[in-house]
Design a protein around this motif. Structure first.
Motif, PDB file in Angstrom:
ATOM      1  N   TYR A  34       0.834  -1.202   0.000  1.00 42.57           N
ATOM      2  CA  TYR A  34       0.000   0.000   0.000  1.00 42.57           C
ATOM      3  C   TYR A  34       0.874   1.261   0.000  1.00 42.57           C
ATOM      4  O   TYR A  34       0.654   2.186  -0.790  1.00 42.57           O
ATOM      5  CB  TYR A  34      -0.933   0.002   1.220  1.00 42.57           C
ATOM      6  CG  TYR A  34      -1.603   1.332   1.449  1.00 42.57           C
ATOM      7  CD1 TYR A  34      -2.629   1.769   0.613  1.00 42.57           C
ATOM      8  CD2 TYR A  34      -1.188   2.174   2.485  1.00 42.57           C
ATOM      9  CE1 TYR A  34      -3.236   3.003   0.813  1.00 42.57           C
ATOM     10  CE2 TYR A  34      -1.795   3.407   2.684  1.00 42.57           C
ATOM     11  CZ  TYR A  34      -2.811   3.812   1.845  1.00 42.57           C
ATOM     12  OH  TYR A  34      -3.394   5.040   2.040  1.00 42.57           O
ATOM     13  N   GLU A  38       1.131   4.149  -2.886  1.00 41.41           N
ATOM     14  CA  GLU A  38       0.702   5.516  -2.579  1.00 41.41           C
ATOM     15  C   GLU A  38       1.864   6.504  -2.548  1.00 41.41           C
ATOM     16  O   GLU A  38       1.668   7.698  -2.610  1.00 41.41           O
ATOM     17  CB  GLU A  38      -0.022   5.549  -1.228  1.00 41.41           C
ATOM     18  CG  GLU A  38      -1.324   4.778  -1.210  1.00 41.41           C
ATOM     19  CD  GLU A  38      -2.334   5.344  -2.184  1.00 41.41           C
ATOM     20  OE1 GLU A  38      -2.487   6.574  -2.251  1.00 41.41           O
ATOM     21  OE2 GLU A  38      -2.975   4.537  -2.891  1.00 41.41           O
ATOM     22  N   VAL A  41       2.681   8.327   2.774  1.00 42.14           N
ATOM     23  CA  VAL A  41       1.450   8.263   3.557  1.00 42.14           C
ATOM     24  C   VAL A  41       1.723   8.443   5.049  1.00 42.14           C
ATOM     25  O   VAL A  41       2.830   8.208   5.525  1.00 42.14           O
ATOM     26  CB  VAL A  41       0.698   6.923   3.349  1.00 42.14           C
ATOM     27  CG1 VAL A  41       0.200   6.779   1.940  1.00 42.14           C
ATOM     28  CG2 VAL A  41       1.561   5.746   3.738  1.00 42.14           C
ATOM     29  N   THR A  42       0.688   8.845   5.765  1.00 38.99           N
ATOM     30  CA  THR A  42       0.754   8.939   7.225  1.00 38.99           C
ATOM     31  C   THR A  42       0.200   7.648   7.819  1.00 38.99           C
ATOM     32  O   THR A  42      -0.470   6.870   7.133  1.00 38.99           O
ATOM     33  CB  THR A  42      -0.089  10.118   7.738  1.00 38.99           C
ATOM     34  OG1 THR A  42      -1.471   9.856   7.433  1.00 38.99           O
ATOM     35  CG2 THR A  42       0.344  11.430   7.106  1.00 38.99           C
ATOM     36  N   GLN A  44      -2.212   7.484   9.921  1.00 40.24           N
ATOM     37  CA  GLN A  44      -3.674   7.588   9.877  1.00 40.24           C
ATOM     38  C   GLN A  44      -4.214   7.137   8.529  1.00 40.24           C
ATOM     39  O   GLN A  44      -5.234   6.438   8.452  1.00 40.24           O
ATOM     40  CB  GLN A  44      -4.118   9.024  10.172  1.00 40.24           C
ATOM     41  CG  GLN A  44      -5.634   9.182  10.260  1.00 40.24           C
ATOM     42  CD  GLN A  44      -6.240   8.379  11.405  1.00 40.24           C
ATOM     43  OE1 GLN A  44      -5.818   8.492  12.543  1.00 40.24           O
ATOM     44  NE2 GLN A  44      -7.227   7.538  11.089  1.00 40.24           N
ATOM     45  N   GLU A  45      -3.548   7.515   7.451  1.00 38.12           N
ATOM     46  CA  GLU A  45      -3.979   7.084   6.121  1.00 38.12           C
ATOM     47  C   GLU A  45      -3.866   5.578   5.974  1.00 38.12           C
ATOM     48  O   GLU A  45      -4.726   4.932   5.360  1.00 38.12           O
ATOM     49  CB  GLU A  45      -3.160   7.801   5.045  1.00 38.12           C
ATOM     50  CG  GLU A  45      -3.492   9.280   4.934  1.00 38.12           C
ATOM     51  CD  GLU A  45      -2.512  10.063   4.085  1.00 38.12           C
ATOM     52  OE1 GLU A  45      -2.928  11.102   3.536  1.00 38.12           O
ATOM     53  OE2 GLU A  45      -1.324   9.653   3.980  1.00 38.12           O
ATOM     54  N   MET A  46      -2.812   4.987   6.542  1.00 39.74           N
ATOM     55  CA  MET A  46      -2.670   3.525   6.523  1.00 39.74           C
ATOM     56  C   MET A  46      -3.822   2.870   7.273  1.00 39.74           C
ATOM     57  O   MET A  46      -4.402   1.883   6.807  1.00 39.74           O
ATOM     58  CB  MET A  46      -1.350   3.108   7.185  1.00 39.74           C
ATOM     59  CG  MET A  46      -0.101   3.603   6.515  1.00 39.74           C
ATOM     60  SD  MET A  46       1.349   3.192   7.534  1.00 39.74           S
ATOM     61  CE  MET A  46       2.481   4.500   7.083  1.00 39.74           C
ATOM     62  N   ASP A  48      -6.831   4.065   7.889  1.00 41.82           N
ATOM     63  CA  ASP A  48      -8.092   4.237   7.173  1.00 41.82           C
ATOM     64  C   ASP A  48      -8.177   3.310   5.959  1.00 41.82           C
ATOM     65  O   ASP A  48      -9.215   2.684   5.725  1.00 41.82           O
ATOM     66  CB  ASP A  48      -8.255   5.686   6.712  1.00 41.82           C
ATOM     67  CG  ASP A  48      -8.403   6.662   7.867  1.00 41.82           C
ATOM     68  OD1 ASP A  48      -8.714   6.213   8.995  1.00 41.82           O
ATOM     69  OD2 ASP A  48      -8.191   7.872   7.643  1.00 41.82           O
ATOM     70  N   ALA A  49      -7.106   3.210   5.190  1.00 46.01           N
ATOM     71  CA  ALA A  49      -7.124   2.427   3.953  1.00 46.01           C
ATOM     72  C   ALA A  49      -7.173   0.923   4.213  1.00 46.01           C
ATOM     73  O   ALA A  49      -7.833   0.183   3.482  1.00 46.01           O
ATOM     74  CB  ALA A  49      -5.903   2.768   3.097  1.00 46.01           C
ATOM     75  N   THR A  80       5.220  11.276   7.691  1.00 48.80           N
ATOM     76  CA  THR A  80       4.857  10.550   6.467  1.00 48.80           C
ATOM     77  C   THR A  80       5.945   9.529   6.187  1.00 48.80           C
ATOM     78  O   THR A  80       7.111   9.735   6.550  1.00 48.80           O
ATOM     79  CB  THR A  80       4.714  11.506   5.269  1.00 48.80           C
ATOM     80  OG1 THR A  80       5.913  12.275   5.130  1.00 48.80           O
ATOM     81  CG2 THR A  80       3.520  12.430   5.454  1.00 48.80           C
TER      82      THR A  80
END
Length: 200
Positions: A34, A38, A41-42, A44-46, A48-49, A80
């Motif tokens: 992932y 991408e 990424v942060t 949090q993004e990890m 969420d995804a 990040t």
């Protein structure tokens, strides 16, 4: 993390060990894939995804950072992260085959938790078998082999070959620049209509 033959044995072994967890733990492989796709990424993004709990996400990120396959791009919060390139070639113990560990292979391993066909193939043929199937999938998408040729070469059923080729197809198209091979059925049907129109 591209490695060449001029590396010392200690470096190569350390490199291999750094990706071994990715090959053995699909969740880590999924996270690496992932981030690789991408690019930056942060946590949090990890979360969420991938639907990860906060504690799990931070544990996985720390493990990948410690392994040297992930790095923080900033010290500011939120941090990040980017994935390091992995291109490591391993020779089988009998010296007859080489396997290349790439982000595409790691992505395929990561999908075993969500794709029963990939999971079954790994159970039956191991990671080395999956690496070989990935190579055949690239060749198949370029029009160079068929599922029957793969089945004959690997001594598996044509059905098993077709199933894994189909499962790995989306991964190949995400990681490799594949040109369409040959004409599609629609192209052939259009050509047939043009010929029929010329004859009228």
């Amino acid at each position: 993390m591209s490695r060449t033959s001029n590396r010392s044995n200690g470096d190569v072994i350390r490199d291999f060990l750094s990706v071994a967890d990715l090959l053995e733990e699909p969740q880590l492989a999924q996270l690496y894939a992932y981030i690789d796709q991408e690019e930056e990424v942060t946590v949090q993004e990890m979360m969420d995804a991938l639907g990860l709990a906060q504690g799990t996400a931070y544990t996985y990120v720390n493990r990948l950072v410690d392994a040297g396959v992930l790095e923080a791009t900033t010290d500011e919060q939120p941090r990040t992260y980017v994935a390091s390139d992995i291109d490591l070639t391993v020779t089988a113990s009998d010296g007859t085959r080489e396997y290349t560990i790439t982000p595409a292979l790691i992505d395929a391993v990561g999908r075993r938790t969500t794709d029963n066909d990939i999971d079954t193939y790994i159970d039956r043929h191991g990671i080395a078998g999956l690496a070989t199937a990935l190579t055949y999938t690239v060749d198949r998408e370029q029009g160079e082999v068929t599922h029957r040729l793969m089945a004959r070469d690997l001594d598996i059923s044509p059905l098993a070959a077709e199933i894994i080729l189909q499962a790995l197809r989306p991964i190949v198209h995400e990681h490799f620049d594949i040109e369409e091979a040959g004409a599609s059925v629609a192209d052939i049907e259009d050509a047939d209509r043009d010929i029929a129109g010329d004859d009228a």
